[in-house]
Design an enzyme around this catalytic site. Structure first.
Site, short mmCIF file in Angstrom:
data_model
loop_
_atom_site.label_atom_id
_atom_site.label_comp_id
_atom_site.label_asym_id
_atom_site.label_seq_id
_atom_site.Cartn_x
_atom_site.Cartn_y
_atom_site.Cartn_z
CD GLU A 1 -2.77 -1.34 2.42
OE1 GLU A 1 -2.68 -0.49 3.33
OE2 GLU A 1 -3.57 -2.29 2.47
CG ASN B 1 -0.76 -6.99 -1.34
OD1 ASN B 1 -1.39 -7.59 -2.20
ND2 ASN B 1 -1.23 -6.81 -0.11
CG HIS C 1 -10.11 -5.71 0.58
ND1 HIS C 1 -10.29 -6.88 1.29
CD2 HIS C 1 -8.82 -5.37 0.77
CE1 HIS C 1 -9.16 -7.22 1.89
NE2 HIS C 1 -8.24 -6.32 1.59
CD GLU D 1 -4.81 -7.78 1.72
OE1 GLU D 1 -5.70 -7.04 2.18
OE2 GLU D 1 -3.58 -7.52 1.81
CG ASP E 1 -12.86 -8.85 1.59
OD1 ASP E 1 -12.74 -7.94 0.74
OD2 ASP E 1 -12.41 -8.74 2.75
O1 9MR Z 1 -7.70 -8.03 8.36
C1 9MR Z 1 -6.75 -7.22 9.04
C2 9MR Z 1 -7.36 -6.70 10.34
O2 9MR Z 1 -7.54 -7.79 11.24
C3 9MR Z 1 -6.45 -5.66 10.95
O3 9MR Z 1 -7.10 -5.09 12.05
C4 9MR Z 1 -6.11 -4.60 9.92
C5 9MR Z 1 -5.19 -3.58 10.52
O4 9MR Z 1 -4.63 -2.75 9.60
O5 9MR Z 1 -5.52 -5.20 8.80
C6 9MR Z 1 -6.38 -6.06 8.15
O6 9MR Z 1 -5.77 -6.57 6.99
C7 9MR Z 1 -5.45 -5.59 5.99
C8 9MR Z 1 -4.23 -6.07 5.27
O7 9MR Z 1 -3.18 -6.30 6.17
C9 9MR Z 1 -3.79 -5.07 4.21
N1 9MR Z 1 -4.86 -4.76 3.31
C10 9MR Z 1 -6.11 -4.38 3.93
C11 9MR Z 1 -6.55 -5.43 4.93
C12 9MR Z 1 -7.91 -5.10 5.50
O8 9MR Z 1 -7.85 -3.92 6.25
#
Ligand code: 9MR
Length: 476
Positions: free
Chosen positions: A171, A213, A250, A279, A281
C-alpha cells in the site's frame, strides 16, 4: 525467478486418477458402511484448493493464529485451502515489537500449521506505513531506512525457504487522482525505499517470489493502478527484483468489481510478473455475490500468470468486514452460494496455462529482463547458459538459466569468472565449487537431466560488485 508453476503445494491426482481413487474409496467406504461424503471430500475437484491445483494455481485464506484452536475454523481451513496468509501475525508490530527484538511466535504457529499440512505460505508484509510498532512510527530519515531494511532482512531470513511469496511492500501509493506515492515516514526516507526493500528481501530469501501488494488497483483506468503499473515496468526495466503484483481486491459498493479487471490482470502479467489476488472479499449475498466471485475466478483462470487467489478470511464472522458478509462460508461454517460459484468456476476452468497473455490496452514494448543478460548462442548438442543479475552497491543475486542443446543433458557444468572483489556466499539448485575468481556450478542431483531444448535455473548470491558475467556451459 519468475515462472508460472505453483511451487510446493498439494498437487492432487489427475482427474482420471482422482476418479479411480474415488471409486476405490467409495467402495471401501460403502463396505465399511461409512457415509459417502467422507470418501468424496478429499478428492480433487471437490475442494477449493484441490480444484485450484488442478488448474496449476493455489487457493488460500488469511488465517488468524488465535483461531487455530477453533475446530470449526480449522476443519474448513484444512479441508479447503492449500495456501495460507497470516492476517496480522507477520506485520511489523507483531514481529518486531521492540527495535531489534523479534517475536515470531504467532506467525510460526500459522506457518507450522500450514506447512505440516502441505499448504504453502504467503508472507504479509515486510514494509508498510501501517501497523508499525511505536518505535518505528517515531523514526525518520536514515535511521528509519536502516531499521526498515534490517526488519526486511531479519524477517525474510527467519522464514527463508518457508514462505513462497512475500508482500514485500504494501500500500505505498495514494488513493485518488494523480497516481502519487502515499505520504508516510517510509516514503519520506526517499523515493527509492520500495526498491531498497525489494533488494533486501531478495538477498535474504532468493527463492521467495517478491510481490508489491495494494488495494484500489483493480480498475485498469484508475490512476493508482496505472501508477503501480509504471513502477513495476520501471523495476523490470532496471532489474529491481520484483516477481509479482498482489491485487487485494476488497470489493463492495464503494469499490466494486470492475468489468476491466481481467485487463488489469493481463496487463500486469504482460510486464513479466506473476499476478496474485491476495485479499479477496466481496460484500453482498446470494446470487449477486456468487456471480461476482465467479467473475473474479474466471478472470484469474484466463490469465496464465494469475497464479492464485487468497480470500481474506474463512467465515463471514472472521472477516474484517463481517457486517458485509463478504466471504465463502457463513458464520456457522456452511458453504454459501459464492462458494459453489467459485468451486464450479475452478472445476470448469481452463488448464494451468490457458492462454497466452493478451496485451493490455496500453501496449508497451516488453521490457528486457533483469539486466544484463547474455543471449545464449543457438543450441548445438551441448548446453548454453545465460545470467540475469540483480546487483546493488554491495552485492548481487545471479539467476542462471541452463538450456540443453539438441541431445539433452544428463549433467551440466557452468563456468564463469567473477570480477575481483566479488565472492559467492550462497547458491541454490546447484553444486558450487570456488567462491572467487574462476568458479564452477554443476547440476544438483535433481536437475542434471534436461530434455532437448528445455531449461532449468539455478542461482547464487554474492558480495562485492558484479555488473556482468559471461557463463560457459558444458554438458555431460
Ligand atoms: O484483516 C486485518 C485486520 O484484522 C487488521 O485489524 C487490519 C489492521 O490494519 O488489517 C487487516 O488486513 C489488511 C491487510 O493487512 C492489508 N490490506 C487491507 C486489509 C484489511 O484492512
Amino acid at each position: 525467478m519468475s515462472n508460472t508453476s505453483v511451487p510446493d503445494i498439494r498437487r492432487p491426482k489427475t482427474r482420471a486418477g482422482a476418479r479411480i481413487a474415488l471409486v476405490s474409496l467409495t467402495a471401501a467406504a460403502l463396505a465399511a458402511g461409512a457415509a459417502l461424503t467422507v470418501a468424496t471430500s478429499a478428492n480433487a475437484g471437490t475442494t477449493l484448493g484441490a480444484s485450484a491445483a488442478e488448474r496449476g494455481r493455489y487457493f488460500g485464506a488469511a488465517v488468524a493464529a488465535n483461531k487455530l484452536s477453533d475446530s470449526a475454523y480449522t476443519t474448513i481451513l484444512n479441508r479447503e485451502f492449500n495456501s495460507v496468509t497470516p492476517e496480522n501475525e507477520m506485520k511489523i508490530d507483531a514481529t518486531e515489537p521492540q527495535q531489534g527484538q523479534f517475536n515470531f511466535t504467532n506467525a510460526d504457529r500459522i506457518v507450522s500449521h500450514a506447512r505440516s499440512r502441505g499448504m504453502q505460505v504467503r508472507g504479509h508484509t515486510l514494509a508498510w506505513h501501517s501497523q508499525q510498532p511505536g518505535w518505528m512510527q517515531n523514526m525518520s530519515g536514515a535511521a528509519l531506512r536502516t531499521a526498515m531494511l534490517n526488519h526486511v532482512t531479519q524477517v525474510a531470513t527467519h522464514y527463508r525457504g518457508q514462505v513462497v511469496a512475500w508482500d514485500v511492500v504494501n500500500e505505498a501509493f495514494a488513493d485518488g487522482n494523480g497516481g502519487a506515492r502515499r505520504d508516510s515516514n517510509l516514503q519520506r526516507t526517499g523515493n527509492d525505499w520500495i526498491e531498497a526493500a525489494f533488494r533486501a528481501a531478495r538477498a535474504a530469501d532468493p527463492a521467495a517470489k517478491l510481490c508489491y501488494n495494494d488495494y484500489n488497483t483493480d480498475n485498469w483506468t484508475w490512476d493508482k493502478t496505472q501508477a503501480v503499473y509504471r513502477m513495476v515496468q520501471d523495476f523490470k526495466q532496471r532489474g529491481v527484483p520484483i516477481d509479482c503484483v498482489g491485487l487485494q481486491s476488497h470489493f463492495n459498493s464503494g469499490s466494486p468489481y470492475p468489468s476491466n479487471y481481467r485487463t488489469t490482470l493481463s496487463s500486469f502479467a504482460a510486464l513479466g510478473v506473476d499476478v496474485q489476488i491476495t485479499e479477496l472479499d466481496i460484500e453482498g449475498s446470494g446470487t449477486t455475490q456468487a456471480n461476482t466471485y465467479r467473475n473474479v475466478v474466471n478472470d484469474c483462470l484466463a490469465v496464465a500468470r494469475c497464479t492464485g487467489i487468497t480470500v481474506w478470511g474463512i467465515r463471514d464472522t472472521d472477516s474484517w468486514r463481517a457486517s458485509g458478509t463478504p466471504l465463502l462460508f457463513d458464520g456457522s461454517g456452511n458453504k454459501k452460494p459464492a462458494y459453489d460459484a467459485v468451486l464450479s468456476a475452478l472445476n470448469n476452468g481452463a488448464g494451468p496455462n490457458p492462454t497466452t497473455t493478451p496485451p493490455g490496452p496500453n501496449p508497451t514494448t516488453t521490457p528486457p529482463g533483469p539486466n544484463p543478460t547474455t543471449t545464449p548462442p543457438p543450441a548445438g548438442a551441448g548446453c548454453t547458459a545465460s545470467v540475469s543479475l540483480n546487483s546493488w552497491s554491495a552485492g548481487f543475486v545471479a539467476t542462471v538459466r541452463v538450456t540443453a542443446g539438441s541431445s539433452g543433458t544428463s549433467g551440466w557444468t557452468v563456468s564463469l569468472t567473477l570480477p575481483s572483489g566479488a565472492t559467492v556466499t550462497n547458491s541454490w539448485n546447484t553444486s558450487a565449487s570456488g567462491t572467487s575468481g574462476a568458479v564452477r556450478f554443476s547440476n544438483a542431483t535433481h536437475n542434471g537431466r534436461i530434455a532437448a531444448g528445455q531449461s532449468t535455473e539455478f542461482g547464487f548470491q554474492g558480495t562485492g560488485s558484479a555488473s556482468s558475467l559471461t557463463p560457459t556451459c558444458t554438458a555431460s
